[in-house]
Scaffold this active site. Structure first.
Site, PDB file in Angstrom:
ATOM      1  CG  ASP A 176      -3.147  -0.254  -2.340  1.00  0.00           C
ATOM      2  OD1 ASP A 176      -2.696   0.964  -1.982  1.00  0.00           O
ATOM      3  OD2 ASP A 176      -3.694  -0.968  -1.762  1.00  0.00           O
ATOM      4  CE  LYS A 203      -7.279   3.087   2.422  1.00  0.00           C
ATOM      5  NZ  LYS A 203      -7.455   1.547   3.122  1.00  0.00           N
ATOM      6  CG  ASP A 253      -6.109   1.457  -0.919  1.00  0.00           C
ATOM      7  OD1 ASP A 253      -5.152   2.243  -0.826  1.00  0.00           O
ATOM      8  OD2 ASP A 253      -6.438   0.523  -0.316  1.00  0.00           O
ATOM      9  NE  ARG A 254      -3.542   4.555   3.027  1.00  0.00           N
ATOM     10  CZ  ARG A 254      -3.163   4.722   4.386  1.00  0.00           C
ATOM     11  NH1 ARG A 254      -2.407   5.854   4.623  1.00  0.00           N
ATOM     12  NH2 ARG A 254      -3.164   3.755   5.280  1.00  0.00           N
ATOM     13  CB  SER A 265      -0.883  -0.083   1.117  1.00  0.00           C
ATOM     14  OG  SER A 265      -1.905   0.786   1.370  1.00  0.00           O
ATOM     15  CG  HIS A 266       0.293   3.707   3.350  1.00  0.00           C
ATOM     16  ND1 HIS A 266      -0.468   2.754   3.478  1.00  0.00           N
ATOM     17  CD2 HIS A 266       1.075   3.862   4.519  1.00  0.00           C
ATOM     18  CE1 HIS A 266      -0.491   2.312   4.668  1.00  0.00           C
ATOM     19  NE2 HIS A 266       0.165   3.073   5.629  1.00  0.00           N
ATOM     20  CG  ASP A 291      -2.337   4.023  -1.475  1.00  0.00           C
ATOM     21  OD1 ASP A 291      -3.297   4.165  -2.253  1.00  0.00           O
ATOM     22  OD2 ASP A 291      -2.569   3.420  -0.437  1.00  0.00           O
TER      23      ASP A 291
HETATM   24  C1  VG1 Z   1      -3.823   2.201   8.516  1.00  0.00           C
HETATM   25  C2  VG1 Z   1      -4.733   3.337   8.284  1.00  0.00           C
HETATM   26  C3  VG1 Z   1      -6.241   2.479   8.191  1.00  0.00           C
HETATM   27  C4  VG1 Z   1      -6.038   1.792   6.790  1.00  0.00           C
HETATM   28  C5  VG1 Z   1      -4.767   0.981   6.796  1.00  0.00           C
HETATM   29  C6  VG1 Z   1      -4.848   0.284   5.507  1.00  0.00           C
HETATM   30  O1  VG1 Z   1      -3.875   1.465   9.406  1.00  0.00           O
HETATM   31  O2  VG1 Z   1      -4.944   3.969   9.558  1.00  0.00           O
HETATM   32  O3  VG1 Z   1      -7.221   3.502   8.246  1.00  0.00           O
HETATM   33  O4  VG1 Z   1      -7.366   1.153   6.597  1.00  0.00           O
HETATM   34  O5  VG1 Z   1      -3.838   1.675   7.033  1.00  0.00           O
HETATM   35  O6  VG1 Z   1      -4.718   1.002   4.565  1.00  0.00           O
HETATM   36  P1  VG1 Z   1      -3.148   1.482  10.653  1.00  0.00           P
HETATM   37  O7  VG1 Z   1      -3.259  -0.056  11.511  1.00  0.00           O
HETATM   38  O8  VG1 Z   1      -1.755   1.619  10.312  1.00  0.00           O
HETATM   39  O9  VG1 Z   1      -3.451   2.620  11.380  1.00  0.00           O
HETATM   40  V1  VG1 Z   1      -4.009   0.649   2.909  1.00  0.00           V
HETATM   41  O10 VG1 Z   1      -4.103   2.179   1.956  1.00  0.00           O
HETATM   42  O11 VG1 Z   1      -2.592   0.095   3.325  1.00  0.00           O
HETATM   43  O12 VG1 Z   1      -4.692  -0.628   2.459  1.00  0.00           O
HETATM   44 CO    CO Z   2      -3.551   1.447   0.288  1.00  0.00          CO
END
Ligand code: VG1
Ligand code: CO
Length: 553
Positions: free
Chosen positions: A289, A386, A291-292, A123-124, A287
Site C-alpha cells: 500500500d 508513513k 507506506d513502507r 499492506s505488506h 510495500d
Molecule cells: C507491523 C510493524 C509496525 C507497523 C505495522 C503496520 O506491525 O511492526 O511497525 O506499524 O506493521 O504497518 P506488527 O504488529 O506486525 O509488528 V503497514 O505497512 O501494515 O500499515
Molecule cells: Co503498508
C-alpha cells in the site's frame, strides 16, 4: 469526464444476518485476514456496517475510498459505495481502478476535509485469492484510526443484526467521472495527481533530476503493488530516469506472485541488484500500500532505524524542512540512532508504541516533524501515515545535495554519531499458543533478571513498555518486553499484530558502538552475543523448534 445520475431504482436492502458477526479486533492497522476469510457471506459488509455506524459525521460527510489494487479491491469499493450511499454520505471520493496508496489517501482525507477514509489493503502481506485482504480505517486527521475508534467498531460488530446497502449498477472505475446515487455524489478521480503535486512542494525535484542525470543510476521495485503508477510518474516522468527504472510497476491483483514486503527476504531481486551487482548506485522498494520503504546503496543496505536518524540529521537539505525540525519520534523497538541526532540538534525525541497511530497526536499538536519505525516506515507532518515514495525522494534529495554515495553518507553519519548495530529477527507462523506461552513466561521472568548478567553485561532494567501520551494523557500498556543492559544495548520481544497465520514473534536487537569503535562490522556478528543470550533466556529454538528466524533484517 463522465457525469451521470445512476439508476433511481435504488432499493434499500436490509440484510438480516443469520449469526451476529463477531471476529477479532482490528489490529495495528485495521482488520487483516485471508482473502478467503473475507469472502464469507456478509463478512466484509458487516465490518463496513460497523464502521459506517461508528465513524463520527458519516451522514452528510465526505469519505475517501481506495486501495492497493489487490484481489478484492474493486469488489470492496463497489460494496462500500453502495453501503455508504445507504448511510447518506454526502460525497465519496474514490480513484481510477481503485488505486490509492495509503499516504495518498491520508493526503486526500486532509485536503478534502473528509470524516475519514477506508483503504482496502493488507499492506505488506501477500495478495490474491490465496493471499490476504484487509480494511484500514483512517480518521479525519488522515491517520490510522485511534484505538478508541477501532474498539468502538469492534464492539459494534458483536451486536449487528443487519446492514444497509443500496441496489444499483456499479460505478465504473476505469476513468475519472462523477456520479450520483440517491443523496450521495461519487467522484472518481486520478489517485496519483494530488500526491505528486504534494511531493513537488516538499522537494526540489530539479536538483534531484540534475544529480540523477550525472551517471547516478537508480532502480525502484514496486513489487506489482500500488506504488508503480506513482513511481513511474515521479521517477521516469518528472525526474527523467530511463524507462524501466521502475520495476514491476503495474499493480496486479496477486502482485504477480510478489510478496510486497520491502525487506531483504521478500524484495530479494532489488536487494541482490544493489548488494551483489555494480551497475546501480541507489535502489528502493515499497510495500503493497505504499507506506513502507527500503533504501539500498551499492553494496549497502540502510537499516530503517539508521534511515530515520540520517534523514533527521540532514533534513534541511529538503526545501520543506529547510527551517529545521521541531522534534522527532520513533517507535519503542526502533533503535536509538535518532535519539543521538535529536540530542545534537537540541530537539525533542519521543518514544511511542509500535503503530503509526501513536504519532498522530504528536504530529497534530505540532511537536514533531519527522517520525519512523524500524519496520521500514518513515514519514513527516506532510501526511499522517508513513510514506514510502516520500522517503525515497528524501534520500535522493540528500544525495543530490551532498553529491556522494549512500555508503559514504552512512559512514560519515556513524563517524559523527557512533553506530547503533541493529537487527530484527522474525519467527513467523508459530502455533499461537506456543508463542503466547513463550511470551508470558519471559514476561513473568523479567523482574527477576534485573541486576543479573546477560551476554557480557548486566540487566539495568526489564519491563513491559507503557506509553503515556504527552498530548491527551492516555496510557497504553503492555507494548513489548524490554531488556535494557547497562552498556545501552537492549533486546525487545513483541508478538505481531498484523500476521494472519498463527503468531509472529519479533526479536529486536540493538548495541551501540561509539564513533571511535569498530563501525564496519557485520551487524549479525556485532550482535552475536545478544542473539545467543536471548535465545537461551527466552527458549526460542527450544520452544518453537525453529533453528533460525524466518526473516532477518
Ligand atoms: C507491523 C510493524 C509496525 C507497523 C505495522 C503496520 O506491525 O511492526 O511497525 O506499524 O506493521 O504497518 P506488527 O504488529 O506486525 O509488528 V503497514 O505497512 O501494515 O500499515
Ligand atoms: Co503498508
Amino acid at each position: 469526464m463522465s457525469s451521470k445520475e445512476l439508476s433511481s431504482e435504488h432499493k434499500l436492502v436490509r440484510v438480516c444476518l443469520d449469526n451476529p458477526f463477531t471476529d477479532q479486533k482490528p489490529g495495528t492497522s485495521g482488520l487483516r485476514k485471508s482473502t478467503k476469510h473475507f469472502q464469507q457471506s456478509n463478512y466484509l459488509e458487516s465490518f463496513v456496517e460497523a464502521i459506517l455506524q461508528t465513524l463520527p459525521g458519516i451522514e452528510g460527510g465526505v469519505l475517501v475510498l481506495g486501495g492497493d489494487g489487490r484481489f478484492g479491491n474493486k469488489h470492496g469499493i463497489d460494496v462500500i459505495i453502495r453501503m455508504a450511499a445507504a448511510h447518506r454520505v454526502k460525497k465519496i471520493i474514490t480513484t481510477v481502478d481503485g488505486i490509492l496508496s495509503t499516504p495518498a489517501a491520508s493526503h486526500l482525507i486532509r485536503t478534502e476535509k473528509a470524516v475519514g477514509g477506508i483503504i482496502l489493503s493488507a499492506s505488506h502481506n501477500s495478495g490474491g485469492p490465496d493471499g490476504d485482504f484487509g480494511v484500514k480505517i483512517n480518521g479525519p486527521n488522515g491517520g490510522p484510526a485511534a484505538e478508541s475508534l477501532t474498539d468502538a467498531i469492534y464492539a459494534k460488530t458483536t451486536k449487528l443484526d443487519q446492514y444497509l446497502i443500496l441496489n444499483n449498477e456499479s460505478i465504473p472505475l476505469d476513468n475519472p467521472g462523477t456520479y450520483s446515487i440517491s443523496t450521495t455524489n461519487i467522484e472518481v478521480i486520478n489517485g496519483i495527481d494530488a500526491y505528486v503535486e504534494l511531493m513537488q512542494k516538499i522537494f526540489d525535484l530539479d536538483q534531484i533530476r540534475d544529480f540523477l542525470s550525472n551517471d547516478f543510476l537508480m532502480a525502484f521495485d514496486a513489487l506489482n503493488a500500488v506504488t508503480g503508477p506513482y513511481a513511474i510518474r515521479l521517477f521516469e516522468g518528472l525526474l527523467g530516469t530511463p524507462s524501466g527504472t521502475v520495476r514491476n510497476g503495474v499493480p496486479l491483483e496477486d502482485f504477480g506472485g510478489c510478496h510486497p514486503d520491502p525487506n531483504l527476504t521478500y524484495a530479494k531481486d532489488i536487494a541482490s541488484l544493489l548488494l551483489e551487482g555494480q551497475d546501480y548506485a541507489f535502489g528502493a522498494a515499497c510495500d503493497g500500500d505504499g507506506d513502507r520503504n527500503m533504501i539500498l546503496g551499492r553494496k549497502c543496505f540502510v537499516n530503517p532505524s539508521d534511515s530515520l536518524a540520517l534523514l533527521t540529521a540532514n533534513a534541511t537539505c529538503a526545501p520543506a524542512y529547510s527551517n529545521g525540525l521541531v522534534g522527532v519520534a520513533r517507535s519503542m523497538p526502533t533503535s536509538s540512532a535518532v535519539d543521538v541526532v535529536a540530542k545534537a540538534l537540541g530537539i525533542d525525541c519521543f518514544e511511542t508504541p509500535t503503530g503509526w497511530k501513536f504519532f498522530g497526536n504528536l504530529l497534530d499538536s505540532g511537536q514533531i516533524t519527522l517520525c519512523g519505525e524500524e519496520s521500514f516506515g518513515t514519514g513527516s507532518n506532510h501526511v499522517r501515515e508513513k510514506d514510502g515514495i516520500w522517503a525515497v525522494l528524501f534520500w535522493l534529495q540528500i544525495l543530490a545535495r551532498k553529491k556522494c554515495s549512500v555508503q559514504t553518507l552512512m559512514n560519515q553519519h556513524w563517524s559523527r554519531f557512533g553506530r547503533h548495530y541493529y537487527s530484527r529477527h522474525d519467527y513467523e507462523s508459530i502455533a499461537s499458543e506456543k508463542a503466547q506461552d513463550l511470551y508470558t513466561r519471559v514476561e513473568s521472568l523479567l523482574p527477576s533478571i534485573i541486576g543479573s548478567s546477560f551476554a557480557s553485561n548486566k540487566v539495568a532494567a526489564a519491563d513491559n513498555f507503557t506509553y503515556n501520551d504527552p498530548v491527551d494523557g492516555s496510557i497504553t500498556n503492555r507494548q513489548g518486553l524490554r531488556i535494557l543492559l547497562d552498556d545501552g544495548s537492549r533486546v525487545v520481544l513483541r508478538l505481531s499484530g498484523t500476521g494472519t497465520q498463527g503468531a509472529t514473534l519479533r526479536v529486536y536487537l540493538e548495541r551501540y558502538i561509539s564513533s571511535n569503535g569498530n563501525l564496519t562490522q557485520d551487524p549479525q556478528k556485532a550482535l552475536a552475543e545478544l542473539i545467543q543470550a536471548i535465545d537461551s533466556f527466552a527458549e526460542i529454538t527450544k520452544r518453537t523448534g525453529m533453528k533460525r528466524p524466518t526473516v532477518i533484517t
